[in-house]
Write an enzyme that holds these catalytic residues in place. Structure first.
Site, PDB file in Angstrom:
ATOM      1  CG  HIS A 138      -1.577  -1.253   1.346  1.00 44.75           C
ATOM      2  ND1 HIS A 138      -2.859  -1.206   0.235  1.00 44.75           N
ATOM      3  CD2 HIS A 138      -1.545  -2.633   2.150  1.00 44.75           C
ATOM      4  CE1 HIS A 138      -3.643  -2.664   0.665  1.00 44.75           C
ATOM      5  NE2 HIS A 138      -2.740  -2.909   1.442  1.00 44.75           N
ATOM      6  CG  LEU A 139       3.946   2.184  -2.837  1.00 45.17           C
ATOM      7  CD1 LEU A 139       3.853   1.725  -4.124  1.00 45.17           C
ATOM      8  CD2 LEU A 139       4.274   2.257  -1.654  1.00 45.17           C
ATOM      9  CG  HIS A 190      -3.934 -10.424   3.741  1.00 48.79           C
ATOM     10  ND1 HIS A 190      -5.319 -11.414   3.746  1.00 48.79           N
ATOM     11  CD2 HIS A 190      -3.954  -9.679   3.049  1.00 48.79           C
ATOM     12  CE1 HIS A 190      -6.180 -10.435   3.510  1.00 48.79           C
ATOM     13  NE2 HIS A 190      -5.212  -9.372   3.083  1.00 48.79           N
ATOM     14  CG  ASN A 209      -9.015  -7.273   8.037  1.00 42.68           C
ATOM     15  OD1 ASN A 209      -9.186  -8.120   8.104  1.00 42.68           O
ATOM     16  ND2 ASN A 209      -9.661  -6.407   7.640  1.00 42.68           N
ATOM     17  CG  ASP A 236      -1.271  -6.336   3.828  1.00 40.96           C
ATOM     18  OD1 ASP A 236      -1.543  -5.002   3.145  1.00 40.96           O
ATOM     19  OD2 ASP A 236      -2.289  -6.900   5.053  1.00 40.96           O
ATOM     20  CG  HIS A 292      -2.724   2.608   9.215  1.00 35.83           C
ATOM     21  ND1 HIS A 292      -3.263   3.382   7.978  1.00 35.83           N
ATOM     22  CD2 HIS A 292      -2.357   1.625   8.782  1.00 35.83           C
ATOM     23  CE1 HIS A 292      -3.520   1.981   7.626  1.00 35.83           C
ATOM     24  NE2 HIS A 292      -3.919   1.515   7.821  1.00 35.83           N
TER      25      HIS A 292
HETATM   26 ZN    ZN Z   1      -6.027  -6.614   2.735  1.00 31.81          ZN
END
Ligand code: ZN
Length: 427
Positions: free
Chosen positions: A56-57, A228, A274, A301, A305
């Site tokens: 996630h960028l 995942h 998650n 993953d 944040h």
């Molecule tokens: Zn996910």
């Protein structure tokens, strides 16, 4: 542009010299020489550059937590030469325009190949298919489609997504979570969640979707990738599906290989993720599944944040943790130092298979003359304590803070150019 790597150990085996010219491996041998630059790699393990299927960028939309550039730096420092950027940005990467924007930002950063993932459904809404064909035909050449963060829960929609992606030689990467079974979920459902008084996320919410999806993939004759996987039961279902010839692949995260739901005891929301951290038996099954190849790949993953979304009450915190910079170290700790994987198998699970799943040409290639020089050199003996303040990521939510881990990425090369030299990123 010529670079001579002296004394590196391909896959941890006997030391050789590797001559890199014009972005490719030009020669492998002993006592090679060059008039160009030489890198002393004595004792370092040489692997093909790592490939992440799940990053996630945060750009566009949450550039305060990560950008394509800062995430690219983190990836290069982790030994990666290609990362798949997940679609849950703002706006969502559900059109050719957005995926091309992310792809261009990646090529401008120039540290790793940033490969956009396209959303399966418009706005991750789970109701209408996004423009899968337009994203596949765009400059970004999208082959992996995912609503990650959300599950494609509607079985009819999932079936149609599998049909479309099959025609595009693509794959649906499913975030397997039956949403009706995880309403309000905070951590793994079990003895510990009951004692801590937190709403549980049961293993069956993941396993029910995987069981459904492998049957759908078999019915359609399409490829399916499971993001995942976190439970022993999921590993069993994937093993069963593969034995039937279903074209299913799966990934496991570094944190699910190392950590358990015991981390929730301290109510430190850094460990909220998650799917959630599971039990020790699940961790053992995930390690065994990765070792025997049932689980194809390690994927980070990586989920940056902001401090205000993590340094708060557990129930209010966002799920997710950083992963790119420590992934290889965690794999060495859990899989190599335990004797479960050889270095050649690490290359398979962290480079060869993820590149094949993503249909990436030029990555995950063998260490042979004529192949692209996408490479990483690792000091297997180095040990260091993780200091979140020293990370290249814009965020600080590392679950490994204060933990000593083995193996250090010393150099990373993208098409023959050093993106990381002596542990320092070059841009
Ligand atoms: Zn996910």
């Amino acid at each position: 542009m010529t670079l001579l790597i002296k004394g590196a150990r391909p896959y941890g085996e006997d030391a050789v010299d590797v001559l890199v010219e014009d972005g490719v491996i030009a020669a492998i041998g002993t006592d090679l020489s060059t008039t160009g630059e030489t890198v002393d790699a004595a004792g370092l393990v040489l692997l093909p550059g790592l490939v992440d299927l799940h990053t996630h960028l945060r750009e566009p939309g949450r550039e305060d937590t990560e950008t394509v550039l800062t995430g690219s730096r983190a990836a290069a420092l982790g030994g990666y030469t290609a990362v798949h950027a997940m679609a849950n940005t703002d706006p969502v990467a559900d059109t050719a325009g957005v995926v091309e924007q992310v792809w261009r930002l990646g090529s401008d950063a120039g540290l790793v190949d940033v490969v956009p993932v396209g959303a399966v459904t418009v706005g991750l809404g789970g109701e209408r298919l996004a423009e899968l064909g337009a994203m596949a035909d765009s400059a970004a050449r999208v082959r992996v489609f995912s609503d990650d963060g959300k599950c494609v829960a509607d079985p009819a929609l999932m079936r149609r997504a599998l049909e479309y992606t099959k025609a595009l030689d693509g794959v649906v990467a499913q975030h397997a979570e039956e949403p009706r079974l995880t309403v309000g979920a905070q951590m793994h459902e079990g003895e510990r969640s009951a004692r801590l008084g937190m709403t549980g996320w049961p293993a069956v919410a993941e396993e029910a979707i995987i069981a459904r999806d492998v049957l759908l993939a078999e019915h359609v004759g399409a490829r399916l990738h499971v993001c995942h996987v976190s439970t022993a039961g999921s590993v069993e279902l994937i093993r069963w599906a593969k034995s039937r010839g279903v074209q299913v692949t799966a990934e496991v995260t570094p944190h699910h290989l190392l950590l358990t739901d015991a981390q929730a005891e301290g109510y430190d929301a850094t460990f909220k993720v998650n799917p959630p951290l599971r039990t020790g038996e699940d961790v053992a099954a995930l390690r065994a599944g990765l070792a025997d190849g049932t689980v194809d790949a390690v994927a980070t993953d990586h989920a940056p944040h902001a401090a205000e979304d993590k340094e708060c009450e557990w129930s209010a915190a966002r799920p997710g943790m950083l992963g790119l910079e420590q992934a290889l170290s965690v794999v060495v700790e859990t899989m190599v130092d335990t004797g479960l994987l050889t270095w050649r198998e690490v290359a398979d699970r962290m480079s060869v298979r993820p590149a094949a799943i993503g249909r990436l040409a030029g990555h995950g290639r063998p260490l042979e003359v004529g192949e692209p020089a996408n490479l990483v050199l690792v000091d297997p003996g180095a040990r260091a304590v993780v200091d979140p303040a020293a990370l290249a990521s814009k965020s600080r939510n590392s679950p490994y803070a204060g933990r000593e881990l083995p193996a250090r990425v010393v150099h990373t090369l993208l098409r023959g150019e050093l993106s990381v030299r002596d542990g320092k990123v070059q841009k």
